[in-house]
Write an enzyme that holds these catalytic residues in place. Structure first.
Site, PDB file in Angstrom:
ATOM      1  N   ASP A 397       0.862  -1.176   0.000  1.00 45.04           N
ATOM      2  CA  ASP A 397       0.000   0.000   0.000  1.00 45.04           C
ATOM      3  C   ASP A 397       0.904   1.233   0.000  1.00 45.04           C
ATOM      4  O   ASP A 397       1.597   1.501   0.980  1.00 45.04           O
ATOM      5  CB  ASP A 397      -0.896  -0.024   1.247  1.00 45.04           C
ATOM      6  CG  ASP A 397      -1.935   1.086   1.265  1.00 45.04           C
ATOM      7  OD1 ASP A 397      -1.687   2.139   0.642  1.00 45.04           O
ATOM      8  OD2 ASP A 397      -2.982   0.912   1.924  1.00 45.04           O
ATOM      9  N   HIS A 398       0.876   1.979  -1.096  1.00 40.37           N
ATOM     10  CA  HIS A 398       1.810   3.091  -1.243  1.00 40.37           C
ATOM     11  C   HIS A 398       1.524   4.232  -0.272  1.00 40.37           C
ATOM     12  O   HIS A 398       2.357   5.121  -0.097  1.00 40.37           O
ATOM     13  CB  HIS A 398       1.760   3.624  -2.677  1.00 40.37           C
ATOM     14  CG  HIS A 398       3.052   4.220  -3.146  1.00 40.37           C
ATOM     15  ND1 HIS A 398       4.034   4.658  -2.287  1.00 40.37           N
ATOM     16  CD2 HIS A 398       3.528   4.462  -4.385  1.00 40.37           C
ATOM     17  CE1 HIS A 398       5.053   5.129  -2.970  1.00 40.37           C
ATOM     18  NE2 HIS A 398       4.768   5.036  -4.255  1.00 40.37           N
ATOM     19  N   ARG A 399       0.373   4.226   0.377  1.00 44.77           N
ATOM     20  CA  ARG A 399       0.082   5.241   1.387  1.00 44.77           C
ATOM     21  C   ARG A 399       0.918   5.013   2.647  1.00 44.77           C
ATOM     22  O   ARG A 399       1.249   5.961   3.368  1.00 44.77           O
ATOM     23  CB  ARG A 399      -1.399   5.234   1.740  1.00 44.77           C
ATOM     24  CG  ARG A 399      -2.325   5.585   0.593  1.00 44.77           C
ATOM     25  CD  ARG A 399      -3.768   5.349   0.989  1.00 44.77           C
ATOM     26  NE  ARG A 399      -4.018   3.957   1.340  1.00 44.77           N
ATOM     27  CZ  ARG A 399      -5.178   3.496   1.823  1.00 44.77           C
ATOM     28  NH1 ARG A 399      -6.174   4.347   2.015  1.00 44.77           N
ATOM     29  NH2 ARG A 399      -5.318   2.223   2.111  1.00 44.77           N
ATOM     30  N   VAL A 401       3.744   2.728   2.667  1.00 39.34           N
ATOM     31  CA  VAL A 401       5.098   2.295   2.323  1.00 39.34           C
ATOM     32  C   VAL A 401       5.522   2.961   1.024  1.00 39.34           C
ATOM     33  O   VAL A 401       4.749   3.011   0.065  1.00 39.34           O
ATOM     34  CB  VAL A 401       5.148   0.760   2.154  1.00 39.34           C
ATOM     35  CG1 VAL A 401       6.525   0.318   1.702  1.00 39.34           C
ATOM     36  CG2 VAL A 401       4.743   0.056   3.447  1.00 39.34           C
TER      37      VAL A 401
END
Length: 425
Positions: A397-399, A401
Site C-alpha cells: 500500500d503506497h500510502r 510504504v
C-alpha cells in the site's frame, strides 16, 4: 455593496489553469469556503473566500488561466440590500433558485441521476476535503455534501468517497456486475449465439472473497516490487530437514523459511507490519507477528494464519502449516484460524510462474508473492555459477510504504534467505 474577489498570492505561479469552480451564482458562502481549484504542475490548490456573502457573478470558467490578482467573482455583502434574501429565506430563496442560470444543477427527484449535477451542488464546495479527494469525488460524480467524513474533525477521506459509492450504488442481488468506482459495467453478452455454454455456480468462498478483493484493489494504491533471492544453500538444508521430518509425519517446505525470514524483515521494517488508522493520519504499529498464507483448496483460496510466528521455530511453523493446510482442504478451518494476520504470503511455487501482483489483504499494508524457484547463472566475481534463485513479488500500500522502503524490505529478506544462519539470530 459588492466586492471583487481576486486570486491571492499563490507564490511564483502564473497562468495557472482553473480545474474546478466549486461554487455557483446565488450560493451563500462563509469566509474561508473554497471557491475555485487551481492546478500547477503536480500541485493542486484551493482558493478560499476572503469574506462571507452571496455570489453575484462568476468572472471565469474552468480552463481559464489565472495569476495573482485575476478576478474570480463578485461577492455581495450579506448585510447589503442585495442580500435581503437572508431576511426572508422562505420567500426569496425559491425565487433566487429559479432565476439561477443553471437550474439543472438541482435535478428533481424523478429525474435520472446525473453525476454532473451532483458535483456542482453548492454543498460540494463547502465539504471538508482535500483537493485530491475533491477531484476524486468529482471524477466519480459523487456529491461530497452527501458523504460522511471519518477523518479528523470530520474531514472526508478517499476511503469515505469509495465507501459512499459502494453503499449507494451496490447492485441488487442477481443484477449484472458493474465495474464499480463509476466505471461503466461490462455489457452483457449472449454467448449462446456463438456456441454451447453453461452457467457454473461460483463456490461460496469465491462469492465471499471476490468482493473483498475488489474492495482492496479499489481502495489501496498498489505497487509491486520484484526481486530474487539466492536460496541455493537454504534449499540444501531444507531438504535435509524434510527427509527427517517425513519420518515424523510432517514436511518442511520453503514457505516455513520464508515465514521465519519475513518475521525478521518485519521487525526491521515495522511499517510492513502496520495498518492505516481509520482517520488516515497515522499508522497502527503492531507488536505481534501473525503471518497469513494463501492455501489453495478445492473450494477456492483460503488464508489461514500462523499466530505469534516470531515465537515459533522452523519445526513448529512447518507442523502448523501442514495442520492448517489440511484443515483448509477439508473445509474444517474455524473463523479464528483466518483472523488477525499482520502480513500475508501467497506462494505459487508448486505451480509455476516468474512473477505476479498479489492483492494486498486489507487492512494489512503488504503481501509477499512467491513463484517457482529456478536455477540460473549468477556472476560470483570470477565466473558464472549455477544458483537456485527464488522470485519475490512484494505488493504494498503506497500510502503506508514508499518504494525505497519496499526495496530495503526485500534486501533484508534476500539476505536472510541467502544465509540461513542469520535466521537463527
Amino acid at each position: 455593496m459588492t466586492k471583487d474577489v481576486k486570486v491571492p498570492d499563490i507564490g511564483d505561479f502564473s497562468d495557472v489553469p482553473v480545474v474546478s469552480i466549486l461554487v455557483g451564482v446565488g450560493d451563500t458562502i462563509a469566509e474561508e469556503d473554497p471557491l475555485i481549484e487551481l492546478e500547477s504542475d503536480k500541485a493542486t490548490m484551493e482558493v478560499p473566500s476572503p469574506a462571507a456573502g452571496k455570489i453575484k457573478e462568476i468572472k471565469l470558467s474552468e480552463g481559464d488561466k489565472v495569476s495573482q490578482g485575476s478576478l474570480i467573482l463578485l461577492l455581495e455583502d450579506e448585510g447589503s440590500n442585495g442580500g435581503g434574501a437572508d431576511e426572508k429565506p422562505s420567500e426569496e430563496a425559491p425565487k433566487a433558485k429559479s432565476e439561477a442560470p443553471a437550474p439543472a444543477r438541482e435535478p428533481t427527484p424523478t429525474a435520472a441521476p446525473a453525476p454532473t449535477a451532483a458535483v456542482t451542488d453548492a454543498g460540494f464546495g463547502k465539504a471538508h476535503a482535500s483537493p485530491s479527494v475533491r477531484a476524486f469525488a468529482r471524477q466519480l460524480g459523487i456529491d461530497l455534501a452527501q458523504v460522511n467524513g471519518s477523518g479528523r474533525k470530520g474531514r472526508i477521506l478517499r476511503e469515505d468517497v469509495t465507501r459512499h459509492l459502494t453503499s449507494t450504488a451496490a447492485p441488487a442481488a442477481g443484477a449484472p456486475a458493474s465495474g464499480g468506482m463509476g466505471i461503466p459495467p461490462i455489457p452483457a453478452v449472449d454467448f449462446s449465439k456463438f456456441g454451447p455454454v453453461e452457467n457454473v455456480e461460483m463456490s461460496r468462498i469465491q462469492k465471499l472473497s471476490g468482493p473483498a478483493l475488489h474492495r482492496s484493489w479499489l481502495n489501496i494504491p498498489h505497487v509491486t516490487h520484484d526481486d530474487e533471492a539466492d536460496i541455493t544453500d537454504l534449499d540444501a538444508y531444507r531438504k535435509e530437514m524434510d527427509t527427517q521430518a517425513k519420518e515424523e509425519g510432517y514436511r518442511v517446505t520453503l514457505l516455513s523459511f520464508v515465514i521465519k525470514a519475513s518475521v525478521s524483515a518485519l521487525k526491521t521494517n515495522w511499517q510492513f507490519n502496520s495498518s492505516i488508522h481509520p482517520d488516515g493520519d497515522k499508522l497502527v504499529r503492531k507488536h505481534f507477528y501473525n503471518i497469513g498464507f494463501a492455501a489453495d483448496t478445492p473450494n477456492g483460496l483460503m488464508v489461514p494464519v500462523i499466530k505469534d510466528a516470531d515465537r515459533k521455530g522452523l519445526v513448529e511453523i512447518s507442523k502448523e502449516l501442514m495442520s492448517l493446510s489440511k484443515a483448509a482442504r477439508d473445509g474444517e478451518l474455524k473463523s479464528k484460524d483466518m483472523q488477525g494476520a499482520t502480513f500475508t504470503i501467497s506462494s505459487l511455487g508448486g505451480i509455476g510462474g516468474t512473477s505476479f501482483t498479489p492483492i494486498v489483504n486489507a487492512p494489512e499494508v503488504a503481501i509477499l508473492g512467491l513463484t517457482r524457484s529456478k536455477m540460473a547463472p549468477v556472476w560470483n566475481g570470477t565466473e558464472f555459477a549455477p544458483r537456485l534463485m527464488q522470485p519475490l513479488s512484494l505488493s504494498y500500500d503506497h500510502r503506508a510504504v514508499d518504494g525505497a522502503l519496499a526495496a530495503r524490505f526485500c534486501v533484508t529478506l534476500k539476505t536472510l534467505l541467502g544465509d540461513m544462519r542469520k535466521l537463527m539470530w
